[in-house]
Structures are given as structure tokens and as C-alpha cells.
Write an enzyme that holds these catalytic residues in place. Structure first.
Site, PDB file in Angstrom:
ATOM      1  N   CYS A 160       0.840  -1.196   0.000  1.00 12.39           N
ATOM      2  CA  CYS A 160       0.000   0.000   0.000  1.00 12.39           C
ATOM      3  C   CYS A 160       0.878   1.250   0.000  1.00 12.39           C
ATOM      4  O   CYS A 160       1.848   1.300   0.752  1.00 12.39           O
ATOM      5  CB  CYS A 160      -0.895  -0.036   1.235  1.00 12.39           C
ATOM      6  SG  CYS A 160      -2.125   1.266   1.279  1.00 12.39           S
ATOM      7  N   PRO A 161       0.576   2.197  -0.836  1.00 16.06           N
ATOM      8  CA  PRO A 161      -0.600   2.373  -1.688  1.00 16.06           C
ATOM      9  C   PRO A 161      -0.390   1.959  -3.137  1.00 16.06           C
ATOM     10  O   PRO A 161      -1.241   2.235  -3.984  1.00 16.06           O
ATOM     11  CB  PRO A 161      -0.842   3.887  -1.600  1.00 16.06           C
ATOM     12  CG  PRO A 161       0.546   4.451  -1.602  1.00 16.06           C
ATOM     13  CD  PRO A 161       1.356   3.460  -0.760  1.00 16.06           C
TER      14      PRO A 161
END
Length: 80
Positions: A18-19
Site C-alpha cells: 500500500c498504496p
């Protein structure tokens, strides 16, 4: 991007955290023509939240979200 077994475009994002999975998914969908089906493979735990949220926010269709042994498989479609 490669082709999935059903002929859809496939984006293998396993190993990214993430992200990055949601950002690369969004980038691929923005660049794709309307009607494109995209299969996304991701093993980041937050992808299970982020990718469906992306679809709701940007108007992409989430056709399927499947949990596999080591990753998730999302099937998305870009609308008109």
C-alpha cells in the site's frame, strides 16, 4: 500488463505494498479504453479495501473479488 486466460488485461501487483496496488490499478484503468476488463492480482492486505473503494469512488465496476491462497484476484471493468 499481460493477458488473463479469458482474454482480459491482467495486472500482477503481488509483492507491492500500500498504496502502490491501488495507484497502479487506477493508472491502468485511466489509460484503458471504455469497456476494458482488467484482472488485478494483489497480495497486500489493504488491497481488499482499497480496490473496491477505488471502484466506488471512480465509477469502475467491480465484477468479482476472490480470495486465493496467497493473494486476491479482482476483476474490474471500465465503464463508458
Amino acid at each position: 500488463m499481460t493477458k488473463a486466460e479469458d482474454g482480459a488485461a491482467m495486472l500482477d501487483l503481488r509483492g507491492l505494498r500500500c498504496p502502490l496496488p491501488v495507484l497502479r490499478t487506477e493508472k491502468a484503468l485511466k489509460a484503458a479504453p471504455a469497456g476494458t476488463t482488467l484482472v488485478v492480482l494483489a497480495d497486500d492486505p489493504l488491497a481488499g479495501l482499497d480496490i473496491p473503494h477505488l471502484c466506488r469512488e471512480k465509477g469502475y465496476e467491480l465484477l468479482a473479488a476472490e480470495a486465493r491462497d496467497s493473494h486476491r484476484r479482482f476483476t474490474l471493468r471500465k465503464g463508458a
